[in-house]
Scaffold this motif. Structure first.
Motif, short mmCIF file in Angstrom:
data_model
loop_
_atom_site.label_atom_id
_atom_site.label_comp_id
_atom_site.label_asym_id
_atom_site.label_seq_id
_atom_site.Cartn_x
_atom_site.Cartn_y
_atom_site.Cartn_z
N GLU A 5 -14.87 5.28 8.33
CA GLU A 5 -15.15 6.35 7.37
C GLU A 5 -13.92 7.23 7.18
N THR A 6 -13.14 7.43 8.22
CA THR A 6 -11.99 8.32 8.12
C THR A 6 -10.76 7.61 7.59
N SER A 7 -10.64 6.31 7.82
CA SER A 7 -9.48 5.61 7.32
C SER A 7 -9.88 4.26 6.70
N PRO A 8 -10.10 4.28 5.39
CA PRO A 8 -10.48 3.05 4.71
C PRO A 8 -9.37 2.00 4.82
N ASP A 9 -9.76 0.74 4.70
CA ASP A 9 -8.74 -0.30 4.81
C ASP A 9 -7.81 -0.28 3.59
N ASP A 10 -6.73 -1.03 3.70
CA ASP A 10 -5.69 -1.02 2.67
C ASP A 10 -6.22 -1.45 1.31
N GLY A 11 -7.10 -2.45 1.31
CA GLY A 11 -7.66 -2.92 0.04
C GLY A 11 -8.45 -1.85 -0.68
N GLN A 55 11.42 4.54 0.47
CA GLN A 55 10.93 5.38 -0.62
C GLN A 55 10.80 4.58 -1.91
N GLU A 56 11.82 3.77 -2.20
CA GLU A 56 11.78 2.95 -3.40
C GLU A 56 10.64 1.94 -3.35
N THR A 57 10.35 1.42 -2.16
CA THR A 57 9.24 0.47 -2.01
C THR A 57 7.93 1.14 -2.41
N PHE A 58 7.70 2.35 -1.93
CA PHE A 58 6.45 3.04 -2.28
C PHE A 58 6.43 3.46 -3.75
N VAL A 59 7.58 3.76 -4.32
CA VAL A 59 7.65 4.03 -5.76
C VAL A 59 7.20 2.79 -6.53
N ARG A 60 7.66 1.62 -6.07
CA ARG A 60 7.27 0.37 -6.75
C ARG A 60 5.79 0.03 -6.51
N VAL A 61 5.29 0.34 -5.33
CA VAL A 61 3.86 0.13 -5.08
C VAL A 61 3.07 0.93 -6.13
N TYR A 62 3.46 2.17 -6.34
CA TYR A 62 2.76 3.01 -7.31
C TYR A 62 2.96 2.48 -8.73
N GLY A 71 -8.41 -8.32 -2.80
CA GLY A 71 -8.56 -9.38 -1.82
C GLY A 71 -7.23 -9.83 -1.21
N ALA A 72 -6.12 -9.46 -1.86
CA ALA A 72 -4.80 -9.80 -1.31
C ALA A 72 -4.51 -8.90 -0.12
N LYS A 73 -3.61 -9.33 0.72
CA LYS A 73 -3.26 -8.54 1.89
C LYS A 73 -2.17 -7.53 1.50
N PHE A 74 -2.47 -6.25 1.63
CA PHE A 74 -1.54 -5.21 1.20
C PHE A 74 -0.22 -5.28 1.96
N SER A 75 -0.28 -5.50 3.27
CA SER A 75 0.96 -5.52 4.06
C SER A 75 1.90 -6.61 3.58
N THR A 76 1.37 -7.75 3.21
CA THR A 76 2.21 -8.84 2.71
C THR A 76 2.88 -8.43 1.40
N TRP A 77 2.12 -7.82 0.52
CA TRP A 77 2.66 -7.36 -0.76
C TRP A 77 3.72 -6.29 -0.54
N LEU A 78 3.44 -5.35 0.35
CA LEU A 78 4.36 -4.26 0.65
C LEU A 78 5.68 -4.81 1.22
N GLU A 155 7.84 -7.99 13.56
CA GLU A 155 6.69 -7.40 12.85
C GLU A 155 5.39 -8.14 13.12
N ASP A 156 5.44 -9.23 13.88
CA ASP A 156 4.26 -10.01 14.27
C ASP A 156 3.46 -10.55 13.09
N LEU A 157 4.12 -10.88 12.00
CA LEU A 157 3.43 -11.50 10.88
C LEU A 157 3.20 -12.97 11.19
N SER A 158 2.13 -13.51 10.68
CA SER A 158 1.86 -14.94 10.83
C SER A 158 2.88 -15.72 10.00
N LEU A 159 2.99 -17.02 10.24
CA LEU A 159 3.89 -17.85 9.44
C LEU A 159 3.51 -17.77 7.96
N ALA A 160 2.20 -17.80 7.68
CA ALA A 160 1.74 -17.75 6.29
C ALA A 160 2.12 -16.42 5.63
N ASP A 161 1.91 -15.31 6.33
CA ASP A 161 2.25 -14.01 5.76
C ASP A 161 3.76 -13.86 5.60
#
Length: 195
Positions: A5-11, A55-62, A71-78, A155-161
């Motif tokens: 309730e306090t921290s919704p997921d990235d999606g 900072q530029e990354t978050f500007v582009r996210v916006y 349904g996509a994984k936000f961390s992968t996109w970021l 960063e402990d990402l999976s091979l797929a990510d």
């Protein structure tokens, strides 16, 4: 109140951002700024550049929020956005040598190697020397190998990510990791033989 309730997921946050809730971006930035800056810093080796690229990354996210697929994984996109910006930065400063990473950028690999010296009177010195040596070896890797190491090991990402972030196949990431480990083993062999 539960954590969900306090921290919704990235999606959920991205859906809110796409619907016009700009506060959702603040929540995403708060959640991801440290891992993102750490990744960028390890990629570029410069704190000022890491801050600018984050900072530029978050500007582009916006700016490109409408392109995020539900349904996509936000961390992968970021991390994909950040990696592309890092590659652009590396191309722009090809001639300028990379600065070494700070102690906060060590990650588990160098910590595991330094743990063997735990309890020795000069263990802090040995740990710092080990960390510096590993850091330098990772920095010296060619960009595709370095990126695979940073994404999978640090960063402990999976091979797929990691493949999605790097824009290649999982098999390519696996091959790059194998090659990176072989190069690191060879470049670090002399250092670890003396210990």
């Amino acid at each position: 109140m539960s954590d969900s309730e306090t921290s919704p997921d990235d999606g959920v946050l991205m859906a809110r951002l796409q619907a016009g809730d700009d506060h959702a971006l603040t929540a995403l930035m708060n959640r991801w700024q440290i891992p993102l800056r750490r990744f960028i810093y390890r990629s570029l080796g410069n704190e000022a550049d890491a801050l600018d690229v984050a900072q530029e990354t978050f500007v582009r996210v916006y700016a490109h929020r409408a392109k995020f697929r539900p349904g996509a994984k936000f961390s992968t996109w970021l991390f994909s956005i950040a990696l592309n910006l890092c590659r652009d930065g590396i191309r722009r400063r090809k001639v300028r040598p990379a600065m070494p990473l700070d102690e906060a950028g060590l990650a588990a690999a160098s910590d595991r190697m330094a743990d063997a010296s735990e309890g020795a009177p000069d263990s802090d010195l040995v740990r710092a020397e080990t960390a510096h040596t590993v850091r330098s070896a990772v920095e010296a890797l060619p960009e595709p190998l370095k990126t695979a190491v940073l994404l999978c090991e640090y960063e402990d990402l999976s091979l797929a990510d990691a493949a999605t972030v790097a824009g290649c196949s999982s098999k390519a990431v696996e091959t790059r990791l194998y090659r990176a480990r072989a190069v690191l083993r060879e470049s670090l062999a002399a250092f670890f033989k003396k210990g």
